[in-house]
Design an enzyme around this catalytic site. Structure first.
Site, PDB file in Angstrom:
ATOM      1  N   PRO A 140       0.798  -1.231   0.000  1.00 44.36           N
ATOM      2  CA  PRO A 140       0.000   0.000   0.000  1.00 44.36           C
ATOM      3  C   PRO A 140       0.828   1.277   0.000  1.00 44.36           C
ATOM      4  CG  PRO A 140      -0.981  -1.595   1.472  1.00 44.36           C
ATOM      5  CD  PRO A 140       0.349  -2.169   1.045  1.00 44.36           C
ATOM      6  N   TYR A 141       1.996   1.260   0.621  1.00 45.08           N
ATOM      7  CA  TYR A 141       2.854   2.447   0.592  1.00 45.08           C
ATOM      8  C   TYR A 141       3.227   2.802  -0.843  1.00 45.08           C
ATOM      9  CZ  TYR A 141       7.125   5.234   1.068  1.00 45.08           C
ATOM     10  OH  TYR A 141       8.092   6.203   0.946  1.00 45.08           O
ATOM     11  N   GLY A 142       3.740   1.835  -1.596  1.00 46.92           N
ATOM     12  CA  GLY A 142       4.112   2.086  -2.980  1.00 46.92           C
ATOM     13  C   GLY A 142       2.911   2.423  -3.847  1.00 46.92           C
ATOM     14  N   LYS A 162       1.788   6.056  -3.183  1.00 49.51           N
ATOM     15  CA  LYS A 162       2.717   7.000  -3.807  1.00 49.51           C
ATOM     16  C   LYS A 162       2.520   7.036  -5.320  1.00 49.51           C
ATOM     17  CE  LYS A 162       5.582   8.926  -0.746  1.00 49.51           C
ATOM     18  NZ  LYS A 162       5.879  10.371  -0.691  1.00 49.51           N
TER      19      LYS A 162
END
Length: 413
Positions: A205-207, A210
């Site tokens: 989810p972080y990538g 972004k």
């Protein structure tokens, strides 16, 4: 009419006349005071942060109380820019802001605004009251493991908040955006090293958050004359600026990384190594030993934060209206396997290592091809001696045993 009635009417008229006279006198005095104040230089001078000043670039640094953001603010201030830091301190540290304020106390150099970028009304008020020339957008939660546990936090904090910032920039005519993105948008590519043309297939989810933010920026830019620079950062390690001498005074003023205790398990491996050396945690946890790499552990491209910030400054200098630049910011080297060895040598502690199963959302091997940023921005990593950078960071850790809360004075070396 009786005599008494005439006297009363006369007295009333005199009273009213005196009352009106006092009002006129008060109004005249008030007008005189206002006129005198307007003639005073201090009355007409607005906050320098609300004026565009020729030759001075006013940069909004979102997340400027955080680890990377505070270093970027320091560099911008050293380069004579005007800086406004906006941070909600959920991950940032007010101690870093205080260091900056002590180093740059001159009026009109630095201001801190406590605000949450998720509050569109507050963000628009900030833009309305300040004359920004550019935005460096660092503010983001940034832990891969945490993003798999709480994905909605990441989509709100990264994607939604970037949309709020972009809308405010468009509404208030701010024409330059330097967006600090991540190599996590690439996921786990089939080929190494990673170039800017490598397909973006994020696996956590972080990538994903972004990449969504990048897509929003790029879609907006199609009908905008804004200058856009997107920097995909590889793995900053715990160090800080090499600009200061090694006097006690400047050591006390330096910036370092001081994550909240509850976030330590999600933090950078270099910070975890130092925590283990200091006994804050019982040992180092290495997650994943069955990757298709020479020793089974993850391969990473570590970059000194000094170099990382320098890339952002060069991007700001080279940003052109109507143009988009996308760059990888890394060394192009794998230094992950030597990191623990360097920390053990520096600290003199034989750090215990526990090998654990893989962390959800992690990838085996990530390192950059930085040739494009060298060609177009004339940037290359300068501080690639990992042991030296870690040594500077270890010195800060010893001087600030409780982060920014307390510090220890030691003799000059």
């Amino acid at each position: 009419m009786s005599l008494g009635g005439k006297v009363w009417i006369t007295w009333t008229r005199k009273t009213k006349s005196n009352y009106v006279g006092k009002i006129i006198l008060a109004a005249a005095l008030t007008a005189l005071c206002i006129l005198m104040l307007k003639q005073s230089p201090s009355f007409n001078s607005r906050s320098p942060f609300s004026n565009h000043e020729p030759g001075v670039t006013h940069v909004l640094v979102t997340g400027g109380a955080g680890y990377i953001g505070s270093h970027a603010a320091l560099r911008l201030l050293k380069d004579s820019h005007r800086v406004t830091v906006v941070d909600n301190l959920s991950r940032g540290n007010m101690g870093a802001v205080k260091v900056l304020q002590e180093l740059f106390p001159e009026p009109g150099r630095l201001q801190f605004i406590y605000a949450d970028l998720g509050n569109a009304k507050a963000v628009n008020k900030i833009f309305a009251e300040n004359a920004f020339d550019a935005v460096m957008h660092f503010a983001a939660v940034a832990y891969v493991g945490e993003s798999t546990l709480d994905p909605l936090k990441y989509y709100h904090n990264i994607t939604s908040n970037t949309l709020v910032v972009l809308e405010a920039m468009a509404a208030h005519g701010v024409k330059t955006l330097i967006y600090s993105s991540t190599c996590a948008t690439y996921g786990e590519p089939e080929k190494m090293p990673i170039t800017e043309e490598t397909p973006q297939l994020p696996i956590n989810p972080y990538g994903k958050a972004k990449k969504m933010a990048e897509d929003i920026i790029l879609d907006f830019h199609k009908n905008s004359n804004m200058a856009i620079m997107i920097l995909r950062l590889f793995h900053p390690h715990v160090s800080f600026f090499h600009y200061f001498s090694l006097s006690v005074k400047t050591q006390m003023a330096r910036l370092g990384e001081a994550p909240r205790p509850e976030l330590r398990e999600h933090g950078r491996i270099s910070g975890a190594c130092f925590d283990a050396a200091r006994g804050i945690i019982p040992g180092l946890k290495v997650r994943g030993v069955d990757y298709k790499t020479p020793d089974g552990t993850c391969i990473r491209d570590y970059i000194d934060v000094t170099d990382l910030v320098d890339a952002h400054v060069k991007a700001l200098e080279k940003a052109m209206p109507g143009k988009v630049g996308i760059y990888n910011v890394g060394t192009g080297r794998d230094q992950s396997r030597s990191l623990l060895r360097h920390v053990r040598r520096l600290t003199g502690v034989n750090i215990k290592v526990d090998f654990l199963p893989r962390r959800p959302g992690d990838y085996a091997e990530v390192f950059s091809d930085p040739s494009k940023i060298l060609l177009e921005l004339n940037w290359t990593a300068q501080y690639t001696d990992l042991q030296k950078s870690l040594g500077i960071a270890w010195r800060w850790q010893k001087l600030h045993r409780n982060g920014y809360g307390t510090s220890v004075t030691i003799a000059d070396s």
